[in-house]
Write a protein that holds these residues in place. Structure first.
Motif, short mmCIF file in Angstrom:
data_model
loop_
_atom_site.label_atom_id
_atom_site.label_comp_id
_atom_site.label_asym_id
_atom_site.label_seq_id
_atom_site.Cartn_x
_atom_site.Cartn_y
_atom_site.Cartn_z
N PHE A 1 0.84 -1.20 0.00
CA PHE A 1 0.00 0.00 0.00
C PHE A 1 0.88 1.25 0.00
O PHE A 1 1.91 1.29 0.67
N MET A 2 0.44 2.26 -0.74
CA MET A 2 1.12 3.54 -0.74
C MET A 2 0.05 4.62 -0.66
O MET A 2 -0.91 4.62 -1.45
N PHE A 3 0.17 5.53 0.31
CA PHE A 3 -0.83 6.57 0.53
C PHE A 3 -0.19 7.96 0.41
O PHE A 3 -0.01 8.65 1.41
N PRO A 4 0.15 8.40 -0.78
CA PRO A 4 0.78 9.72 -0.92
C PRO A 4 -0.24 10.84 -0.73
O PRO A 4 -1.44 10.68 -1.01
N LEU A 5 0.23 11.99 -0.24
CA LEU A 5 -0.63 13.17 -0.17
C LEU A 5 -0.94 13.69 -1.56
O LEU A 5 -2.01 14.25 -1.82
N PHE A 6 0.00 13.52 -2.47
CA PHE A 6 -0.17 13.93 -3.86
C PHE A 6 0.52 12.89 -4.74
O PHE A 6 1.57 12.36 -4.39
N ALA A 7 -0.09 12.63 -5.87
CA ALA A 7 0.50 11.65 -6.80
C ALA A 7 0.54 12.24 -8.21
O ALA A 7 -0.39 12.95 -8.62
N PRO A 8 1.59 11.95 -8.98
CA PRO A 8 1.65 12.37 -10.38
C PRO A 8 0.71 11.49 -11.21
O PRO A 8 1.12 10.50 -11.81
N GLN A 9 -0.55 11.86 -11.23
CA GLN A 9 -1.61 10.97 -11.71
C GLN A 9 -1.39 10.49 -13.14
O GLN A 9 -1.50 9.30 -13.42
N ARG A 10 -1.08 11.40 -14.04
CA ARG A 10 -0.96 10.98 -15.44
C ARG A 10 0.21 10.04 -15.65
O ARG A 10 0.13 9.09 -16.45
N ALA A 11 1.30 10.27 -14.93
CA ALA A 11 2.46 9.37 -15.05
C ALA A 11 2.12 7.99 -14.50
O ALA A 11 2.56 6.97 -15.06
N ILE A 12 1.34 7.94 -13.43
CA ILE A 12 0.92 6.65 -12.88
C ILE A 12 0.00 5.93 -13.85
O ILE A 12 0.14 4.73 -14.10
N LEU A 13 -0.95 6.65 -14.43
CA LEU A 13 -1.88 6.04 -15.38
C LEU A 13 -1.16 5.55 -16.63
O LEU A 13 -1.56 4.57 -17.26
N GLU A 14 -0.09 6.22 -17.00
CA GLU A 14 0.65 5.84 -18.20
C GLU A 14 1.54 4.62 -17.95
O GLU A 14 1.92 3.93 -18.90
N HIS A 15 1.86 4.35 -16.70
CA HIS A 15 2.80 3.27 -16.39
C HIS A 15 2.17 1.90 -16.67
O HIS A 15 0.99 1.67 -16.39
N LYS A 16 2.94 1.00 -17.21
CA LYS A 16 2.44 -0.32 -17.61
C LYS A 16 1.98 -1.16 -16.43
O LYS A 16 1.21 -2.12 -16.60
N SER A 17 2.44 -0.85 -15.20
CA SER A 17 2.04 -1.64 -14.03
C SER A 17 0.64 -1.26 -13.52
O SER A 17 0.06 -2.00 -12.73
N THR A 18 0.12 -0.12 -13.96
CA THR A 18 -1.19 0.31 -13.50
C THR A 18 -2.26 -0.39 -14.32
O THR A 18 -2.39 -0.18 -15.52
N VAL A 19 -3.05 -1.25 -13.66
CA VAL A 19 -4.03 -2.07 -14.38
C VAL A 19 -5.46 -1.59 -14.16
O VAL A 19 -6.38 -2.03 -14.87
N LEU A 20 -5.69 -0.70 -13.18
CA LEU A 20 -7.06 -0.27 -12.89
C LEU A 20 -7.02 1.05 -12.12
O LEU A 20 -6.10 1.30 -11.34
N PHE A 21 -8.03 1.88 -12.37
CA PHE A 21 -8.14 3.20 -11.74
C PHE A 21 -9.48 3.25 -11.01
O PHE A 21 -10.54 3.20 -11.62
N LEU A 22 -9.44 3.32 -9.67
CA LEU A 22 -10.64 3.53 -8.87
C LEU A 22 -10.80 5.04 -8.70
O LEU A 22 -10.01 5.69 -8.01
#
Length: 543
Positions: A355-376
């Motif tokens: 689990f990772m609970f950042p206060l802020f996340a670089p959303q578009r970079a995370i969504l672009e990453h191949k390891s991201t399989v789903l967005f809640l």
């Protein structure tokens, strides 16, 4: 070949060095400022920014903004928190009356916005050639158009309510009480319920109209705010057909989304390391202002832990700001399979490596990453656009307005599933994750690729929106001669200037119907006369 220098000179003389004012007030930062800075400034326009006091730092996202105008203070933190808590609990089936308090809150800032804009527009040194505004500031900006003739554009995150209505879309966008976005497969009962939402709210709406009229009269504004279903000003919609329900639009309403920056923040070291260690990551972002109740946090975490234990996913990044996490049940204990219990407070401090609970996340970079399989996601406009653009399936948990509409739209587009904020369970979260990530028949992957392709092509329409703005400036400049309007605004359809009788050809139908009656009556009369004459002659012949 014909000489085209005259046309080029016209374009250069009318399009360069225009002063464009971007107005973003109580609604929060949108892409309007970024859009003006990135596209219009590239074309030589001077972009200025106007917002409430305390929000001036939003201009830092738009480096090309040269001037910032400060209005009065907007809603307090306490007022905004009360608004979001009210909206999270709102049940669309209960109608609009339950949320009118928020409507009054935001509209009460019209006076301040109007007076500040009037000062800017009435001064020849600061008067803009065009105003583009967030829809929360639409009333005051439309007043500038009426009083000073300044061309305007209003930016909406979705198709606006009460504009361009069509018979096959029941109810109003953002206020539909179920997932039936069109009448195609909706039951009669569903269609009636959606159509009646506004009707049942009429008492509250009429009261609000009287309140608005009184507020405007206090500053001597007597004219009505333009509210035609086919506006004569630009309406820019930061969305696109494919996500939006296709429907007939007047030329003044332009889907120009998804409006996204050409570049975005890259992964920092912590996010990059987490994504490199996990291959099936669920990214959670439920909006900056969504304040979940403790029971909701517990249900969501239980569902995520089940999905991890059943190996549908192997990691979770949940971006949650400092304000929303105050309501998290920090002492609540959660247990992973085969592990010792951990409190939520400990998990927030990274006690669980999955689990990772950042206060802020670089959303578009995370969504672009191949390891991201789903967005809640909560299904907000920006999140919906970014999910589609980067090709990530979604599980939506919408809370109000465009979030609810986008949840239904994303599901109907085939890129994911949605949860009902009033009735979802931990088990449903886990099962939904399993269905989407498992994707046994590859239908989610297929539709994600389809929508990603459409979104990426549609994202180029931000340049069309800039063209429309420049055309509106030219039209406003040259349609008036010696203070006399020579032409109506070029985007206004003719039916908005006609009587309903003429626009809908009711007069022709009446004339046709009347003529038919006259012909029928005349034919009947002549027939009776002929019949009577023949009978008389037959009788005479018999004698």
């Amino acid at each position: 070949m014909a000489d085209q220098r005259g046309d080029d000179d016209l374009t250069q003389s009318t399009d360069s060095s225009r002063r464009i004012l971007a107005v973003v007030t109580t609604g929060g930062f949108t892409h309007a400022g970024e859009y003006c800075a990135a596209v219009l400034a590239e074309r030589g326009h001077v972009v200025e920014f106007a917002t409430n006091a305390g929000q001036e730092d939003w201009a830092k996202y738009c480096p090309t903004i040269q001037t910032v105008h400060s209005f009065g203070s907007g809603p307090s933190d306490e007022e905004m928190e009360a608004h979001y808590r009210r909206m999270i609990l709102w049940n669309p089936a209960s109608g609009l009356s339950a949320i009118m308090e928020s409507k009054y809150l935001f509209d009460s800032y019209w006076t301040d916005t109007y007076l500040h804009l009037k000062d800017i527009v009435s001064d020849t040194n600061t008067r803009p050639d065009f105003i583009i505004a967030d829809f929360f500031a639409d009333a005051a900006v439309k007043d500038m158009m009426v009083e000073f003739g300044v061309p305007i554009a209003i930016m909406y995150p979705q198709m606006p309510s009460l504009m361009a209505p069509v018979s096959y879309v029941p109810g109003q966008p953002g206020f539909q009480i179920d997932s039936n976005l069109t009448s195609e497969h909706a039951s009669i009962l569903s269609r009636i319920k959606n159509e009646m939402v506004v009707f049942w709210a009429l008492p509250s709406i009429l009261k609000w109209l009287q309140w608005t009229k009184a507020m405007r009269m206090k500053v001597d504004v007597m004219h009505k705010s333009p509210s035609d279903p086919k506006p004569d000003y630009l309406v820019l919609v930061n969305s696109f057909f494919g996500l939006e329900v296709p429907k007939d639009l007047p030329p003044s309403i332009v889907p120009c989304g998804p409006i996204l920056a050409d570049s975005y923040m890259e992964l920092d070291e912590k996010h990059a390391e987490f994504l490199s260690r996990h291959k099936r990551v669920l990214y959670v972002a439920l909006g900056t202002h969504i304040i979940l109740q403790g029971t909701d946090v517990t249900k969501i975490l239980d569902g995520l832990i089940r999905a991890l234990d059943e190996q549908h996913i192997d990691g979770v990044i949940w971006a949650v700001g400092s304000s929303p996490r105050k309501d998290f049940p920090h002492a609540q204990s959660f247990t992973r399979a085969g592990q010792c219990p951990r409190t939520l407070g400990g998990m927030l401090d990274q006690a669980d490596p999955d689990f990772m609970f950042p206060l802020f996340a670089p959303q578009r970079a995370i969504l672009e990453h191949k390891s991201t399989v789903l967005f809640l996601t909560h299904g907000g406009g920006s999140s919906a656009n970014e999910a589609l653009y980067h090709g990530v399936p979604v599980l939506t948990l919408g809370f109000f307005f465009d979030q609810l509409s986008n949840s239904a739209r994303l599901r109907n587009a085939g890129v994911g599933l949605s949860l009902d904020k009033l009735n979802y369970t931990s088990s449903e979260i886990c099962v939904s994750i399993a269905i989407i990530v498992g994707d046994l028949d590859s239908r989610f992957a297929q539709d994600v690729k389809r929508m990603k392709g459409i979104a990426r092509i549609a994202s180029k329409r931000k340049y069309l929106a800039a063209d429309m703005i420049e055309q509106s400036v030219i039209d406003e400049e040259y349609r008036v001669l010696n203070n006399k309007e020579m032409h109506p605004r070029y985007l206004q359809t003719a039916d908005m200037r006609m009587s309903t009788w003429r626009a809908r050809n009711w007069d022709l139908w009446l004339l046709t119907f009347g003529t038919g009656l006259v012909v029928a009556a005349s034919t009947s009369y002549i027939g009776r006369m002929i019949y009577a004459t023949l009978r008389a002659r037959i009788a005479l012949f018999k004698h």
